[in-house]
Write a protein that holds these residues in place. Structure first.
Motif, PDB file in Angstrom:
ATOM      1  N   SER A   2     101.826  81.390  37.188  1.00  0.00           N
ATOM      2  CA  SER A   2     101.965  82.645  37.921  1.00  0.00           C
ATOM      3  C   SER A   2     102.254  83.787  36.968  1.00  0.00           C
ATOM      4  O   SER A   2     102.879  83.604  35.928  1.00  0.00           O
ATOM      5  N   LEU A  22     111.099  90.687  51.689  1.00  0.00           N
ATOM      6  CA  LEU A  22     110.067  89.827  51.104  1.00  0.00           C
ATOM      7  C   LEU A  22     110.560  88.383  51.016  1.00  0.00           C
ATOM      8  O   LEU A  22     109.837  87.449  51.377  1.00  0.00           O
ATOM      9  N   LYS A  23     111.789  88.195  50.537  1.00  0.00           N
ATOM     10  CA  LYS A  23     112.362  86.848  50.424  1.00  0.00           C
ATOM     11  C   LYS A  23     112.451  86.167  51.792  1.00  0.00           C
ATOM     12  O   LYS A  23     112.212  84.968  51.913  1.00  0.00           O
ATOM     13  N   LYS A  24     112.780  86.941  52.814  1.00  0.00           N
ATOM     14  CA  LYS A  24     112.886  86.385  54.164  1.00  0.00           C
ATOM     15  C   LYS A  24     111.512  85.993  54.702  1.00  0.00           C
ATOM     16  O   LYS A  24     111.343  84.928  55.290  1.00  0.00           O
ATOM     17  N   ALA A  25     110.532  86.857  54.483  1.00  0.00           N
ATOM     18  CA  ALA A  25     109.178  86.600  54.985  1.00  0.00           C
ATOM     19  C   ALA A  25     108.440  85.546  54.171  1.00  0.00           C
ATOM     20  O   ALA A  25     107.622  84.801  54.718  1.00  0.00           O
ATOM     21  N   ARG A  26     108.723  85.480  52.881  1.00  0.00           N
ATOM     22  CA  ARG A  26     108.002  84.593  51.970  1.00  0.00           C
ATOM     23  C   ARG A  26     108.988  83.862  51.065  1.00  0.00           C
ATOM     24  O   ARG A  26     109.128  84.185  49.890  1.00  0.00           O
ATOM     25  N   GLU A  28     108.935  81.250  49.477  1.00  0.00           N
ATOM     26  CA  GLU A  28     108.389  80.585  48.283  1.00  0.00           C
ATOM     27  C   GLU A  28     108.342  81.529  47.077  1.00  0.00           C
ATOM     28  O   GLU A  28     108.160  81.083  45.946  1.00  0.00           O
ATOM     29  N   ILE A  29     108.501  82.825  47.322  1.00  0.00           N
ATOM     30  CA  ILE A  29     108.527  83.793  46.229  1.00  0.00           C
ATOM     31  C   ILE A  29     109.954  83.874  45.701  1.00  0.00           C
ATOM     32  O   ILE A  29     110.883  84.142  46.445  1.00  0.00           O
ATOM     33  N   ALA A 174     104.505  93.944  53.016  1.00  0.00           N
ATOM     34  CA  ALA A 174     103.157  93.366  53.026  1.00  0.00           C
ATOM     35  C   ALA A 174     102.387  93.740  51.758  1.00  0.00           C
ATOM     36  O   ALA A 174     101.682  92.907  51.175  1.00  0.00           O
ATOM     37  N   ALA A 177     103.856  91.689  48.877  1.00  0.00           N
ATOM     38  CA  ALA A 177     103.427  90.285  49.015  1.00  0.00           C
ATOM     39  C   ALA A 177     101.971  90.123  48.574  1.00  0.00           C
ATOM     40  O   ALA A 177     101.631  89.156  47.893  1.00  0.00           O
ATOM     41  N   ASP A 181     100.619  87.781  45.550  1.00  0.00           N
ATOM     42  CA  ASP A 181      99.540  86.799  45.747  1.00  0.00           C
ATOM     43  C   ASP A 181      98.403  87.035  44.766  1.00  0.00           C
ATOM     44  O   ASP A 181      97.851  86.089  44.201  1.00  0.00           O
ATOM     45  N   ARG A 184      98.785  85.684  41.251  1.00  0.00           N
ATOM     46  CA  ARG A 184      98.716  84.227  41.054  1.00  0.00           C
ATOM     47  C   ARG A 184      97.326  83.863  40.656  1.00  0.00           C
ATOM     48  O   ARG A 184      96.949  82.888  40.187  1.00  0.00           O
TER      49      ARG A 184
END
Length: 184
Positions: A2, A22-26, A28-29, A174, A177, A181, A184
């Protein structure tokens, strides 16, 4: 592997709010936790929001090259990013975000130019001032110092690869995020 995403912007632009969402929504980040010499604000948790360290401990971390970047912010407190957790997550191909200030972003660019640098803009100067005053966590003198620094930081936006405007939290999250993405 990454690509590291570095998020910076002026004081009170909402970097912390965007990153928490962002941490709450994703989940894995992974978002790095910075070390700082400042005292915790109400509700902040050591090791979760920041690693709150003494000036002496911060000096040791600098001397031992444990920080990827560090800076004195607003002429008062020092902040820095512990190096090892970032390097470990990147080696494990975990998407990583650093939420740091302009000085730190410049240091990371020097050592990791392959990172993606994102500047978070306020919708307007007046809104930035409103957010800073609305926090109610700084003295008048500290607010003025932060606003002087913010003007300088806003002028540096062109140094970044991407810009996001934090005028709507969901839209800003968004956008960040999507950039993570793409990295990556």
């Amino acid at each position: 592997m990454s690509r590291l995403v570095v998020l910076a912007g002026p004081t009170a632009v909402g970097k912390g709010t965007v990153v928490r969402a962002l941490k709450k929504a994703r989940p894995e980040i992974w978002v790095s936790v910075s070390a700082t010499t400042r005292a915790p604000r109400p509700g902040e948790v050591d090791g979760e929001d920041y690693f709150f360290v003494t000036p002496e401990e911060f000096d040791r971390m600098i001397d031992d090259r444990e920080l990827l970047e560090w800076a004195t912010v607003h002429g008062t407190h020092r902040y820095g990013t512990p190096r090892r957790p970032v390097e470990e997550r990147l080696a494990d191909d975990v998407p990583c975000v650093l939420e740091i200030d302009l000085q730190g972003a410049r240091q990371v660019r020097a050592s990791m130019p392959e990172a993606l640098f994102v500047f978070l803009q306020p919708p307007s100067w007046d809104e930035l001032v409103r957010r800073l005053v609305g926090r109610g966590t700084e003295t008048e003198e500290e607010r003025e110092r932060r606003l002087r620094t913010a003007r300088e930081e806003l002028a540096s936006a062109s140094e970044f690869d991407e810009e996001l405007v934090n005028d709507d939290l969901d839209t800003a999250v968004a956008g960040l995020a999507a950039l993570v993405d793409a990295a990556r």
